[in-house]
Write a protein that holds these residues in place. Sequence first.
Motif, PDB file in Angstrom:
ATOM      1  N   ALA A 137       0.840  -1.202   0.000  1.00  0.00           N
ATOM      2  CA  ALA A 137       0.000   0.000   0.000  1.00  0.00           C
ATOM      3  C   ALA A 137       0.876   1.252   0.000  1.00  0.00           C
ATOM      4  O   ALA A 137       0.558   2.236  -0.678  1.00  0.00           O
ATOM      5  CB  ALA A 137      -0.929  -0.011   1.220  1.00  0.00           C
ATOM      6  N   ALA A 138       1.994   1.208   0.730  1.00  0.00           N
ATOM      7  CA  ALA A 138       2.915   2.340   0.754  1.00  0.00           C
ATOM      8  C   ALA A 138       3.590   2.519  -0.607  1.00  0.00           C
ATOM      9  O   ALA A 138       3.879   3.647  -1.017  1.00  0.00           O
ATOM     10  CB  ALA A 138       3.966   2.153   1.844  1.00  0.00           C
ATOM     11  N   VAL A 139       3.806   1.428  -1.319  1.00  0.00           N
ATOM     12  CA  VAL A 139       4.369   1.518  -2.673  1.00  0.00           C
ATOM     13  C   VAL A 139       3.371   2.222  -3.588  1.00  0.00           C
ATOM     14  O   VAL A 139       3.743   3.092  -4.379  1.00  0.00           O
ATOM     15  CB  VAL A 139       4.733   0.115  -3.216  1.00  0.00           C
ATOM     16  CG1 VAL A 139       5.059   0.174  -4.703  1.00  0.00           C
ATOM     17  CG2 VAL A 139       5.909  -0.465  -2.439  1.00  0.00           C
ATOM     18  N   LYS A 140       2.102   1.876  -3.452  1.00  0.00           N
ATOM     19  CA  LYS A 140       1.067   2.489  -4.298  1.00  0.00           C
ATOM     20  C   LYS A 140       0.944   3.991  -4.063  1.00  0.00           C
ATOM     21  O   LYS A 140       0.657   4.740  -4.981  1.00  0.00           O
ATOM     22  CB  LYS A 140      -0.280   1.810  -4.073  1.00  0.00           C
ATOM     23  CG  LYS A 140      -0.338   0.421  -4.659  1.00  0.00           C
ATOM     24  CD  LYS A 140      -1.673  -0.231  -4.410  1.00  0.00           C
ATOM     25  CE  LYS A 140      -1.654  -1.666  -4.920  1.00  0.00           C
ATOM     26  NZ  LYS A 140      -2.898  -2.384  -4.613  1.00  0.00           N
ATOM     27  N   THR A 141       1.168   4.435  -2.823  1.00  0.00           N
ATOM     28  CA  THR A 141       1.074   5.867  -2.522  1.00  0.00           C
ATOM     29  C   THR A 141       2.380   6.610  -2.799  1.00  0.00           C
ATOM     30  O   THR A 141       2.426   7.826  -2.686  1.00  0.00           O
ATOM     31  CB  THR A 141       0.681   6.101  -1.045  1.00  0.00           C
ATOM     32  OG1 THR A 141       1.708   5.581  -0.199  1.00  0.00           O
ATOM     33  CG2 THR A 141      -0.664   5.465  -0.726  1.00  0.00           C
ATOM     34  N   GLY A 142       3.441   5.862  -3.125  1.00  0.00           N
ATOM     35  CA  GLY A 142       4.717   6.491  -3.438  1.00  0.00           C
ATOM     36  C   GLY A 142       5.639   6.695  -2.248  1.00  0.00           C
ATOM     37  O   GLY A 142       6.710   7.285  -2.390  1.00  0.00           O
ATOM     38  N   GLU A 143       5.239   6.222  -1.076  1.00  0.00           N
ATOM     39  CA  GLU A 143       6.096   6.369   0.109  1.00  0.00           C
ATOM     40  C   GLU A 143       7.291   5.432   0.061  1.00  0.00           C
ATOM     41  O   GLU A 143       8.337   5.723   0.628  1.00  0.00           O
ATOM     42  CB  GLU A 143       5.303   6.069   1.376  1.00  0.00           C
ATOM     43  CG  GLU A 143       4.262   7.101   1.712  1.00  0.00           C
ATOM     44  CD  GLU A 143       3.558   6.736   2.990  1.00  0.00           C
ATOM     45  OE1 GLU A 143       4.082   7.123   4.053  1.00  0.00           O
ATOM     46  OE2 GLU A 143       2.523   6.061   2.926  1.00  0.00           O
ATOM     47  N   LEU A 144       7.111   4.268  -0.561  1.00  0.00           N
ATOM     48  CA  LEU A 144       8.167   3.281  -0.711  1.00  0.00           C
ATOM     49  C   LEU A 144       8.250   2.857  -2.167  1.00  0.00           C
ATOM     50  O   LEU A 144       7.321   3.082  -2.935  1.00  0.00           O
ATOM     51  CB  LEU A 144       7.883   2.033   0.140  1.00  0.00           C
ATOM     52  CG  LEU A 144       7.871   2.172   1.650  1.00  0.00           C
ATOM     53  CD1 LEU A 144       7.509   0.836   2.299  1.00  0.00           C
ATOM     54  CD2 LEU A 144       9.213   2.658   2.163  1.00  0.00           C
ATOM     55  N   CYS A 145       9.347   2.228  -2.517  1.00  0.00           N
ATOM     56  CA  CYS A 145       9.499   1.607  -3.832  1.00  0.00           C
ATOM     57  C   CYS A 145       9.771   0.128  -3.615  1.00  0.00           C
ATOM     58  O   CYS A 145      10.129  -0.298  -2.521  1.00  0.00           O
ATOM     59  CB  CYS A 145      10.638   2.247  -4.600  1.00  0.00           C
ATOM     60  SG  CYS A 145      10.328   3.944  -5.070  1.00  0.00           S
ATOM     61  N   HIS A 146       9.597  -0.655  -4.673  1.00  0.00           N
ATOM     62  CA  HIS A 146       9.711  -2.099  -4.569  1.00  0.00           C
ATOM     63  C   HIS A 146      10.365  -2.648  -5.823  1.00  0.00           C
ATOM     64  O   HIS A 146      10.102  -2.175  -6.926  1.00  0.00           O
ATOM     65  CB  HIS A 146       8.298  -2.688  -4.412  1.00  0.00           C
ATOM     66  CG  HIS A 146       8.258  -4.175  -4.400  1.00  0.00           C
ATOM     67  ND1 HIS A 146       7.762  -4.903  -5.458  1.00  0.00           N
ATOM     68  CD2 HIS A 146       8.637  -5.076  -3.467  1.00  0.00           C
ATOM     69  CE1 HIS A 146       7.837  -6.196  -5.160  1.00  0.00           C
ATOM     70  NE2 HIS A 146       8.371  -6.319  -3.962  1.00  0.00           N
ATOM     71  N   LYS A 147      11.231  -3.620  -5.637  1.00  0.00           N
ATOM     72  CA  LYS A 147      11.803  -4.365  -6.760  1.00  0.00           C
ATOM     73  C   LYS A 147      11.546  -5.834  -6.504  1.00  0.00           C
ATOM     74  O   LYS A 147      11.821  -6.347  -5.411  1.00  0.00           O
ATOM     75  CB  LYS A 147      13.309  -4.122  -6.885  1.00  0.00           C
ATOM     76  CG  LYS A 147      13.638  -2.737  -7.364  1.00  0.00           C
ATOM     77  CD  LYS A 147      15.104  -2.589  -7.656  1.00  0.00           C
ATOM     78  CE  LYS A 147      15.345  -1.176  -8.163  1.00  0.00           C
ATOM     79  NZ  LYS A 147      16.604  -1.065  -8.867  1.00  0.00           N
TER      80      LYS A 147
END
Length: 108
Positions: free
Chosen positions: A52-62
């Motif tokens: 959810a934090a990735v979707k809001t731009g707070e985190l990134c994911h690989k």
Amino acid sequence: MSKLTQNDMEWLQDMVQRGEMTAERANVEKVRMGRVLIVNSLPAQVRSALNAAVKTGELCHKKKTGRKPEVYYHPNFEHLANEERDRVEKQMLEALAGVIARPDGLIN
């Protein structure tokens, strides 16, 4: 991963205990404060909070690719995430080479 200090961990725990932060939010803040989280396995609740934090731009994911592990990271520290993934991949290759190496230590 940049290790969190004991003060950081206690602050996050205190915020959750006082009800000022949810456990899900604390997990997101833990990644942001530590800059990089290498993932081997995560509970579903933690993974959903991080996604959810990735979707809001707070985190990134690989995603995991080949021997490089999955990673969540602070958006400003992609270079650290790449370095950590490379380091973990190198460790894995060295461990594999140690198992596969001939007894006399020569590798052809």
